[in-house]
Design a protein around this motif. Structure first.
Motif, PDB file in Angstrom:
ATOM      1  N   ILE A   1      28.744  48.742  35.511  1.00 52.07           N
ATOM      2  CA  ILE A   1      30.204  48.732  35.502  1.00 52.07           C
ATOM      3  C   ILE A   1      30.668  47.539  36.329  1.00 52.07           C
ATOM      4  N   SER A   2      31.605  46.786  35.794  1.00 49.92           N
ATOM      5  CA  SER A   2      32.177  45.656  36.527  1.00 49.92           C
ATOM      6  C   SER A   2      33.689  45.733  36.464  1.00 49.92           C
ATOM      7  N   ASN A   3      34.344  45.038  37.367  1.00 50.87           N
ATOM      8  CA  ASN A   3      35.797  44.968  37.361  1.00 50.87           C
ATOM      9  C   ASN A   3      36.253  43.771  36.525  1.00 50.87           C
ATOM     10  N   LEU A   4      37.309  43.988  35.765  1.00 50.73           N
ATOM     11  CA  LEU A   4      37.883  42.940  34.930  1.00 50.73           C
ATOM     12  C   LEU A   4      39.021  42.274  35.692  1.00 50.73           C
ATOM     13  N   TYR A   5      38.838  40.993  36.004  1.00 50.00           N
ATOM     14  CA  TYR A   5      39.839  40.205  36.730  1.00 50.00           C
ATOM     15  C   TYR A   5      40.631  39.353  35.744  1.00 50.00           C
TER      16      TYR A   5
END
Length: 294
Positions: free
Chosen positions: A126-130
């Motif tokens: 899971i990664s954060n979308l910037y």
């Protein structure tokens, strides 16, 4: 059951119009469509790239297979998850597929199909979308320090980048070469030797990707320098800028916060292992257990 139908670049252009109407909600889907429209127009005979849909104008569903990578898009509605599941069930998962950068709204459908088919999972991330608006990115300035210069990456740099890439594997050199030739990129070079010391390029779905600084040159602000320059170049194309960052990567989180990016969603990676033996691709990409990649 509605069957999958193949799409060409003209079909993808029609889908892009649908996803562009609610901005920036579907920004990653639009960027993904941008890339594959350009790729299929310039290189219509590209191996191992296929696009599919289930015809339903209101949902605008697409599945794009890029070798082992799977990119998903579907406009949200009451029936979108059921239709997406129906589409995903029809894919051939036997060689292993990597659902790449899926927005949160697609995760349940993909996970349901993987569970139904009892597919062995390679990894889940899971990664954060910037996200950074185009008008804000245009104001970013880049002044390389004395003795260095910025320019677009050369194809000849691909081997070095692949050698130092965390996710390098058989076939990734082809991927890096293709992205450099098709997308905006930035390298920081040493003036006297023309040594490439830091770099970043854009992935298929528009993210600033593979940001890296050679160890000898770290802690000198070179990472934020190339990220800032690439963001500015993307904005000059009339586009917003996006990046994926793992929450545990404090250095990258700090970097994109400083540049003014905002987290607008999460992206999910769900990769399945092959269920057949001797999986390989004509471009030399072979299956690699990502759990063993350092």
């Amino acid at each position: 059951m509605k069957l999958l139908q193949s799409l060409d670049s003209v079909d993808l252009e029609e889908l892009r119009k649908l996803f562009s109407q609610d901005w920036p909600k579907y920004c990653t889907e639009v960027f993904c469509l941008n890339f594959f429209i350009d790729l299929l127009k310039k290189h219509p005979n590209t191996r191992n790239v296929k696009a599919y849909t289930i015809k339903d104008q209101e949902l605008g569903l697409f599945l794009i297979l890029d070798r082992y990578q799977l990119f998903v898009g579907c406009l949200e509605s009451e029936n979108s998850q059921l239709l997406l599941e129906q589409a995903l069930r029809q894919l051939d998962w036997s060689r292993g597929l990597q659902c790449s950068s899926m927005r949160s709204r697609y995760l349940n459908a993909a996970a349901q199909v993987v569970q139904e088919k009892q597919l062995p999972i390679d990894f889940r991330h899971i990664s954060n979308l910037y996200h950074l608006k185009q008008e804000d990115a245009l104001y970013l300035t880049t002044d390389p320090p004395i003795g260095f210069y910025l320019k677009t990456l050369d194809i000849e740099n691909a081997q070095l980048i692949d050698d130092m890439w965390q996710w390098s594997h058989p076939g990734s050199l082809y991927y890096i070469q293709r992205q450099i030739s098709m997308c905006p990129s930035v390298g920081l070079y040493q003036e006297e030797t023309h040594e490439l010391v830091a770099w970043c390029f854009r992935s298929q779905d528009g993210f600033l990707a593979a940001l890296h600084v050679k160890e000898f040159y770290q802690r000198r602000g070179f990472g934020i320098l190339v990220a800032r320059e690439l963001a500015r170049r993307v904005a000059q194309l009339g586009q917003d800028v996006t990046a994926e960052v793992y929450a545990y990567n404090k250095a990258s989180v700090s970097l994109f916060n400083k540049l003014g990016f905002q987290v607008i969603d999460q992206c999910h990676w769900l990769s399945t292992k092959p269920t057949i033996e001797n999986v390989s691709w004509p471009d030399a990409c072979v299956y690699v257990n990502r759990e063993n990649v350092k």
